[in-house]
Structure formats: C-alpha cells, structure tokens
Scaffold this active site. Structure first.
Site, mmCIF file in Angstrom:
data_model
loop_
_atom_site.group_PDB
_atom_site.id
_atom_site.type_symbol
_atom_site.label_atom_id
_atom_site.label_comp_id
_atom_site.label_asym_id
_atom_site.label_seq_id
_atom_site.Cartn_x
_atom_site.Cartn_y
_atom_site.Cartn_z
ATOM 1 C CG HIS A 170 -2.126 -0.830 1.056
ATOM 2 N ND1 HIS A 170 -2.957 -0.769 -0.031
ATOM 3 C CD2 HIS A 170 -2.641 -1.791 1.853
ATOM 4 C CE1 HIS A 170 -3.927 -1.645 0.114
ATOM 5 N NE2 HIS A 170 -3.756 -2.291 1.230
ATOM 6 N NE ARG A 172 0.928 -4.540 3.683
ATOM 7 C CZ ARG A 172 -0.116 -3.900 4.196
ATOM 8 N NH1 ARG A 172 -0.922 -4.523 5.024
ATOM 9 N NH2 ARG A 172 -0.319 -2.642 3.930
ATOM 10 C CD GLU A 228 -5.813 -8.389 4.058
ATOM 11 O OE1 GLU A 228 -5.976 -7.199 4.319
ATOM 12 O OE2 GLU A 228 -4.894 -8.785 3.318
ATOM 13 C CG ASP A 240 -7.746 -4.194 4.152
ATOM 14 O OD1 ASP A 240 -8.606 -3.686 3.423
ATOM 15 O OD2 ASP A 240 -6.530 -4.084 3.940
#
Lengths: 252, 252, 252, 252, 252, 252
Positions: E46, E71, E147, E173
């Site tokens: 992200h 990540r 999630e 999320d």
C-alpha cells in the site's frame, strides 16, 4: 474528495481528450500535463514505465487539473491496487475477455461492499482528500479493454457488470486479434465493424466508450461517432515526429 | 578511438544538425537519438538534468551514431572533467568572457601537455576505445559560449586560444546582454549584428561557429550564412508543441 | 529488423557465451557488454534488478553487438510482455513444468496468429527497427527453464510446443528439486543424469539447450557435450571474486 | 562517535587496503563492502558517480565495518561539505597544489575553531553517533592529492598544514604532469623518484602516504616501502577483468 | 547465518515493536532504523514503494540491528521470491483466505524439500551470511494476513499449515470485510471479536499473532492481550502528524 | 506569473512558516506539502539531497500552494541558476560574508539588466507561467545567510545591496562562528545578541529576517520579535522524533 473531471465531462455528454505517457520521468509528465489534456494515461503496460516512475509521474500530473489515469500491464491484483493507492483516478485494464474478468476487475478496484480492494490509499488521500475512503468507489473510473475475439463474443456480459464505467479499444490489438493489419484509425473492415459494434453496445448499456487514435483528425471523427474518451499519440511519438519533421526541413 | 563525426562533418565543410535534451531520462534520449541528429546535447545548464541522468542519457545516445555533447552549467573544473569522463565528445561551456576564460576551458578539457585534465576516462574508454588517452585531445571538441558584452569585446582573444574548436551563440542570452528582447531567430538589430560579427571572426580564426535556433527554417538560413553547428528546439519543446497542435486540432 | 546473433550462432552450429547481470545499473551493464559476451542476461528473477533498471541495462547493452536477454521472475503475462517491449531479444522463463506452461509461454511472447502478445513494442522498435512487428515472432528467442521433477516428467510435452526455441537448466534448482546438493558444475549423479537427459531430448526435438555454469572450464565441457548457450558467473560474482583475490594477495 | 578504523590501523603502524567504487549503485557497493576491504572510496571525481548515488553507496558500505571514503571532484566547498554530511569518514581531494590549497581544504572539512565547515551533519550523525559534532574534527581523515609539478614544488608547505592527515598519489596523473607515460605501478623514472620523494617527506612531517596501484603485488611493495594506504583496482575493473578472463578461457 | 531477532524475541515470550515504511528512499529508511525498532516493514502493497526502492531500503535497514520485513502486494510467486532474495527476514502476505493459500505461501517462501522457492539468494547471502541456503528455511518468518470473512472461516486450516510462523491483522481491512467502519484500534464490535478470535486460535496453534495499531497506547494493550508483533504508525504518518502539530502550535 | 505567497505574506506584515526537506524523494515532499506550510525549503546544502531529487521534490511541492524554496550548497553560479530554472521561488544562499558576496548573489539570481542570470527557465515556465521571463526578477526572493563573524562585520554592506530580499540565520552555524555552543533556540549570549542585531539592522534596511528554530514555541517568539520567515524542524527530524516517542510509549 476532489471530483473526477472525466465524470464531469461525461455527465455533460462531452468527450475527454486523453494524452499518453511512455517516458518514465516526472518532468516529461509535468510538461505534458501543462499542455491542457483532460486526462493523461501513464502506460505501465507497453511503455518502459514501471510503478515507481508512475508514482512520480502521477505527482507531476497532480500539479495541474489533468486527470491521472494508469493503464496496468494485466488484470493482476497487486498492480491494480498499487496504481489506485498511488492516486490514479482512472484505470485502463487490458485483456478483459469475459464477464468474469470484468467482475474481477471491478472487485479489485472497489472497496467493500462493492469489491475487495484492500485498504491503504496512501497517495490517494493526498490527491483526493481525507474523504477518499468513502468516495473513491464513486469517483475513480474503470475501463475494460476489449481487444480479443473472446472479448467481443462476451461483450454484453462484460458491459452488464455493475461498477464498470467504460470500455477502451486499442485498434491495433483488436485488428491483430481479428486477423487484420495492426494499425490505428483506418483499420480493416472486420476491425472497423467490431469498433462500431463495441461503441453501439456500450451506449446501449450506458457505458462510456474510449479509443486510441493515430491522429487528432481521426479522434474528432471518433468523438462525432459517440466516443467520449479519445487518446491521441504519446509523449515519445510527439517528440519523435517533431524531431523527424525538424530534421527533414533543415536538411531539405 | 572512435572518430568524432562533428570533426568529419566540419572537415568536409558541412554543418552538423544538433538536437537538445532536457528530459533527464535515457529512454527519451534514446528515442531522440534514433531520429537521425548528427549530435545531441545534454543540457546540464538549463534543463532539469543533473550529472547522473546525463550519464544514462549519454549511454542511450551511444546506441546510435549520434555524437554525445554536454553543455555544462558553468566553467567549473569538476563538472567539465566529469562530463568528459562520462563520454562526452563535445563540450559547450557557458559564459566564456575573456581569453583567460578560454585558456582555462582548454586546459581543463585537455590532457597534458596541452592542458591539466585529470586522468580517469572511465566511460570515455568504453565509448571511445582503448586509445582514448592518446587521442582524446584531438577528438573531443570544445565550444565557448559568447553571450555577454564582455565576451564580445574579448572575442578575438578568445578565438586566438589554441585548442578551442568552436564558439556557440545562444541568441536569447546574447540579446539580453545587449539590452534586446530575449528570443531566438529574429533577434533585435544589435544582437543580429553581434551574431554576424561572431560568425565572421570565428571564420577568420579558423574556428567553427554554432548557434541555437527556434525553427528549422531559420537554422537553414544560419547554415547558408556559414554556421556549421545548428541546434533546433529540444525534446520537451517538440513534445509540448506537438501536444498543443494535437489538442488544437481535436478541439477545433 | 536487426538480426538476433543467438539465432545466427545456433544456425552455424555454434554455442553462445552468455554473461549474467545482477547489478541494477546501466554503467555496470555497459561495462560488461564491452567485454565481448555473445549475450547478456538481465536477471529480474534472482538479482536485485527490477523492470525500470532492466530497461536502462538493455539500453546500455544496446551500445554493443551483445544480445540483450531477460530472465523474468515468473511465467506471468505482465512482465513477459514488458520485457519484450523493452527490447529483449531473448526471454528465459523459470518454472516451465508442463506442455501447458510452455504453450502459455509461447502464446504470451508471440504476436497473433501464433500467440496473444499485446501490441506496443515501444523500445523494441528502436532496438529492432521499424519492421519489428512483422519479424519479432521469428527473431526473439524463448527459453523454458526445466528445474523441477514435474518439468522433467513433462519434458517431451514441453519440447513439442512450436515456437519454443530452447530450454535452460539451472543446475542448482534442478539439484534441489531432485533432492541433491544445490551447486553448479559438479552436481550429484541424479542431477547429472537429468542434465544429460534434457540435452539429449532437446536435440531430438530440434531445440537448443542452455545451462548455467560456475566456471569457464566447465562451460567448455558443456559446449563439447552439445550445449549451445552457456552462462558463466555474473557481474557481482566476478567483482567479488576479483576483490577476494586482490585482498588475499595483498595481505598474504 | 564510531571510531575511524583508518586511524586505528595507522596508529598501529599498519597499512589500510582500500577498494575503489565507480559503479553508482548501492548493491555493487554493498557487495564490495562484504569482501573485507579496510576502506572503500566512492569516486565522485572520475567514476560516473554523482552525489545522490554516493549517499546510497555510503549507506551500503555502512552495513559493514569498512570505512567510507569519498574522492571529491575538486577542491570546492559545496561537494566537500556534502560528502562529509553524507557520512564520509575520509576525504580525498584532487589537485592540492600549494599550502594555501591545503589550508583551504582543512578549513572546509573541519568545524570551528579549526575550520569553517558549516553545521548540519545529517547522515554523519546516523553513521557516527550523537557526539559527531564534537568529535568529527578528530575522527574524519583528509587526504590531499599531490599530482602536479606545482604540488611537488610546494610539497613541504602542504605537509606543514595542521589538520591535514595524509597525502595521496595517483601515479597516472603524476606521471602525466611530469611528462611521463600515464600508468600505475611501473612508472617512468621521474615519476618514480617523485613518488619516493613524497613518501619520504610525508613521513618526515608525520603524515600518512597513500597511493593508487594497478596490482595487489605492487601494492604490497608500496606497503613495504612505507605507504599506509594502498588502493587496488576498482569495482568495474575487477568485473571487466574477470569477464575478459572467463571469455578467454571458454573460447580458448 | 545472522539470527532473526524476531524469533529470539518470540522465543523469550516477548513482543516485537515494528515500524512501517512507505517512503521509497534509503535515507528515510536508515533514519527510521536508527530509532530502535525491533523490525521495520517495507510496505510494497500500500505504500508507493516498488521493489527497486525496497532493496535500497533493506540495505539501509541493514546498517542497524533492526530486522527487515517486507509486505508483498499479493500472494504472487515473483515478488515473494524477489523480496526474500533481496534480504527480507520476514514476509507479510496479504489475503491469505484458505489453507490452500497458506500452503502456497509456505511453498513459495521455503527451499525444498519444504517448499519450491527457487535458488538465488543474491542479497540474502550478503545480509544473512554464506550459510543462508541451509538455514533460511528456519530463519525467515512468514506472516499470513487474515483480512476477509473467508480467511476467518478458514482460520484453523490456515493455522495448521506447517512452516507458517504467524498471522497478521490489518484492523481496517478486517473491519471493511465484516461490514464495519475501517479504522485501527477501537474497531466495531464484530471486528473486535474477530481479532480476539484470531489471537486465541493463533495461540492455540502455536503461531505468533501480529496486528497494526494507530497509537502506541493501543499497541501496549495488544501486547498485554498476547500479541507478539505490533506495528505502530508509519514513516510518512509520523512526519505528517509532527508537521501538523508544529504548524498548529506556531500558528496558535 | 504565479504570485509568490512569501511576498504576499510579507507585504501584509505577516510571517511565513517554513518547513525543511532533507529526504530526497518526491513522495516525502508531497506529504509535507499537504500539511499546510507556507513554504518548504529543499536543502541541497546539508541534507542528502542533490539537484535531480530536488527537482522531483519541487514538482511534488507544486501540487499544493506551498512555495518551493531551495537552499543551495554554496554561492556558486551553476547550482544557483539550476535551482531557479527548476522552479524555485526562493533561494537561501549560505556564507554571504560581504557586500561583494551579496552583489554576486543578486547578479547570479536576476536577469539583465539587474543581473547576469542566464536564460533558460525550463521548469520555471511551467510553474510560474509564460510571463516568467519578465516577472521572475520581481517574484523570486533571495535570502543571504549571515553565519560568520565576517558576515556580521559586513552586515550593513550586505543589507544595502538592491535586489537582496532577506537575510537568514542558522543559529548553530552562527554560534559556532562566535565560539558558542552550536544549538537552535536558546543560544549563548554572544549569539543571541548577534541575532538581535541582525534582525534590527534588517528591519532598518527594509529587508525580511528569517531564522531556523528547534521548536514551534520558540518560532512563535521569533515571530513576535519581528522575524517574518521561521523554519521549524525538518521532515527527517519530525519522523525520527515521532518514532522515538512511539517507541518510548509502547515500551514504557
């Protein structure tokens, strides 16, 4: 949230004129953005542009009112979400060949409950504003590229998918797929008919139709026919064509 | 050592057509290099290009026969030598205002005994070949920009400096310096006379004269007058002009 | 279109000597390209190289006659097409484990009608020339890596796929997959037999066989056995090994 | 503040073995740093490395105990201070030709009261620690390059300057300056005598002497003679030499 | 092989405090690494960070004892293996929704015989040491993000997968997926219950549980509840919050 | 031409709050620019920022109304002009120690007839608008840093120079120069007196006074005293301070 000028233009029945970016540098993108395009598409599929450069280019576009759009390389979750988190207000996705593809595209590009987009709009918040999370689903626009025989066959299934805003035609790829010569503008007959068919069906389903063009003259014709998103040339092509002409004149 | 096409063109009495690079990316430079320019100048003075990008751009130019030239930001030893070590076959140096400036420029850009250039032509060896050290002094070309009243006054002192190959005129800066409107091509009368004077004196001293132009038509006139190195437009200008024209046509 | 030297070498029955690039910078790639390799492979799979750097590296390789090859990280459409559009004349694809994998690889790397590669060879046109679109299918070469038990079991299915030009062996991965110690050159017996088997079957099906090597001595043996594409060391390994030796000598 | 290993080695009468970095990327620098050099010099003068890359390279070196040194392009305040703020523990400055040059060098590289270095050691604080401001003057080492006739003539004036830690010899440049063939190691007689003279005078004045070498064997001889800082080869040279050898062997 | 401090902390029953990196530059990462985090996660999902920048950031983290974690954007083979080859000692993978997903994740991140990770740990060898190949499987840690509703439903299947070390919760999320307001810390009740459930089940299966937090105060509560890996804020958020506070104070 | 908000604030008797950028990336700069600073200064002197990154950072700042300022490393023509051509609306120049220095600074930063700035405002035109050439002299603001004993002694000569808009104080450097402890805010008495003196004299000569601060509280005091340009903290400091506080809280 900052409004999406593409939606505003379309709401008024108008057509957006879109430029194309293939040079992976912010200064080139900023220069293009200052020329007055309604939107500029950073091409991560066929240019030599990768995501990190695309972010810098979207920042550069954000110095103006031009809308930043990204063409992703493929219907792949990682890059779709990264493009949106990086602030894209439009997504053009290649190779949407079925209703299932279109549904997947919509899911990946929208937050729940409409989709499954993961949450973390890092640069989207800067560009769009603090209410980006609530309004992104209704602001960002998503184009499905129709460029294969299979995509043509499944066109109505694709157009029926809620949340899909538009279709986009690359005349070269569509021509190739239909066994025609790959070109823009004056395509072979089967490709020309397919283009007309896509436009008609898109209108029927209340979707916007967009198309790539080789010349501004042809883009005008496309607009007259009903296309509401027309792309012309690209940064590198404009530069190369200009250089060719200069050299031709000076050496004549 | 790879020959310098600029020298070959000049030896034959011809004029070299030079393009101008201001977008700091290799792909833009490579695209320009494939259009057929005799030389391309990476502008580290007024573009937004810095040295690291300039090296990538010179690499990109080296995929073709186009000669890589660098305009340095200032008569400063560090960047002059780095540009040469990076493989530049031509140097354009701004603000050469006196014979002493010209001598300093020649010293910094040539190996002993002619000058004091420090030894370490890292990329020069790749581009030029293993005999670069022996032949660089006779291969690379050096331009002094004449762009101030002082430079005009000292023009003959400058032109007398052995090892200086050429002078280069930026009509905008020269105009400004003479109290005229800054423009290319159709400059005010005092600037026009100064340009003629520089050309005449350069020829008298056996040096090449080069000049920046706004249009290819004017560049041709400059060649007819005797200029042997003419620059036209730049990558970003060509792109912007092309974009403006496209938008004008499609929206007409 | 610029010819592919790999095809020329193979057509003459010869073997190409391939270098390996893991340092993500154009200058390192250009330095390697000037040493005389037949081809250089930009490793996007295991090096620390990503696409944007890979483009700059391919530009650097294009300053010489060395053929630019890319190893992609995975059989994934986006990166396969971007590597080709960026000018790669060879593709090495990991983990081709079945005839279906091989077919997918061929489809994604060739234009219709042979495949479904999307049209937009931005840098391919610069490197290859204006007839790239017509000739790319017959010019670019595609390697499938055989590196799993499954790939071995399906080897003949893979080799039967039209449009696949070659197979490539990474002895480490193949060894690991067969429960052997991961190493180059003197691999354990099961791995050695698998390598012989792949070579024999490739020849039987008229495909080229390529292999990674630890030393030039072993690469020669591989060539004598019939391999026509041998990789030795990598930029970073050569540098590190050289440094180790220097330090050993000076401190001895 | 983190101690400077160069000072520790010298205090023990030892010689430091220094590597040389010309590839502008962190990964190449990190790979070199893991080979065991006492120090690594980022060459901003003759490599194709600029400051931004140099910072990334110093970060990479900082993953190990190897001491980061920078050779600046010129005795110029901006880059001298930026190199130090970026964390360099050693500075090699070219073209120190007089006592005044040496004094200027010392002033620019030391905080008041010894010098006039401006305050803002951004990365120096990360690398050195929070007491960097108090201890930097006594920790960082500064080399003056003696590479001209003038520098030789003024050698004792240079060596008398307090705060200067060492002199550094580039045999190529020194040879060129003395009218000899530019080479490392086996230089012509006048250059050889100059090297001996510099070493003797440095010792007399209690300064360290350093020198560039072509081979590790010669570096050992230099150490035996009394040099306490010997550079051998460079990242790109090691890589190129390794590649040449591999290709020679495999094609033999 | 360099030990993984995360494993050491967990073995002692402790909790690791993890920072989050979204600015794609080595200097920002190095600055963060010097503040004392147990680990730092480079967010390629992200943030606006792509792989090439991530490598530079991992190099910067490696100047300290802080553990580098990545990540990845998606459960996709290419990027998982590139992150590991680049030296990541921890992987956080989004959208693990089933036992099959978890098995795939473990396979792609471990060498045979446990998995199918391809061999070529270029930077892993530098960071971890020469025995990386033998010990990586037992050193690197792998987190599965839970999630989605589906992930919750299949939680025990996921937790049963050998080789999976931990689960990680992004409260935003997870909240979105359960129809709750996306937020950190004080989530709506259904999300709060899901978080408790995940923690309890993870402990039952002997896996570590990690979670993203908005404030350090809440992170402490999470630790008290049993979470052993807590993330707080991010580089850009800390900077922005600090700037907001400064501006508020100075303008008050 | 786009107006310069700094001039507008000053014309109204107000004080501008200025942030400081040391992280060489556009995304960090864009994040800072969205927090509401009146201006942001890209520090090319003491940060680890070089020109190429500075351009990207100015582009990022240009997405907001915050005014882009550059602190150059030194009073050197090349970088002064490049910073302006890159779109800086303010220049902070270190080490202005005499009236002659100030005159040189003004000459290099203004077009004829006021100065000798060379013509080519590539990005200035994009940011400022097409009338940049005529209006730049009256729009851009130039600060001279007073940071040495000599500068103090010559303060009135400096302040008398037409075209100089402001002076800027770095309390650390000024303290060092006066033999005081280098710090912000609560400086030793001689430095405090010097600061008051500079402020008083600046007002007397109709120039703006600016100063670096450690805390927002102190910046407010400076504003109350009459400073009209106050800098607080920096991107990296805010991030580091925030991280320290988070870690302290979570580990308490």
């Amino acid at each position: 949230m900052r409004a999406n000028r593409l939606r505003e233009i379309w709401a008024g029945g108008g057509a957006a004129v879109n430029g194309w970016l293939t040079i992976p540098h912010a200064f080139a993108a900023e220069t293009m953005a200052h020329q007055g395009w309604d939107s500029l598409t950073v091409d991560i599929q066929h240019g030599v542009v990768d995501y990190q450069a695309a972010v810098n280019m979207m920042i550069a576009i954000s110095t103006t009112d031009t809308v930043p759009v990204v063409r992703v390389p493929w219907l792949e979750p990682g890059i779709l979400m990264k493009a949106l988190d990086g602030g894209a207000y439009g997504i053009i996705c290649p190779m949407v060949n079925s209703g299932a593809d279109a549904e997947r595209l919509v899911k990946l590009t929208h937050y729940p409950p409409l989709g499954t987009r993961s949450f973390g709009p890092i640069r989207g918040l800067l560009y769009g504003g603090p209410d980006y999370p609530e309004k992104a689903n209704d602001t960002v626009v998503v184009f499905a590229m129709i460029e294969t025989r299979e995509g043509l066959d499944n066109l109505e299934d694709i157009l029926r998918v809620p949340g899909l805003d538009a279709v986009y035609i690359g005349p070269s790829d569509l021509s190739l797929a239909l066994g025609c010569k790959p070109t823009f503008d004056e395509v072979d007959k089967p490709a020309a008919e397919a283009i007309d068919y896509i436009l008609a069906k898109a209108k029927e389903h209340g979707k916007v139709a967009g198309i790539h063009n080789g010349t501004p003259e042809f883009a005008r014709k496309r607009i007259e026919k009903g296309f509401q998103f027309v792309t012309i040339a690209s940064d590198a092509r404009l530069m190369a064509a200009g250089a060719k002409q200069v050299l031709h004149t000076v050496r004549a």
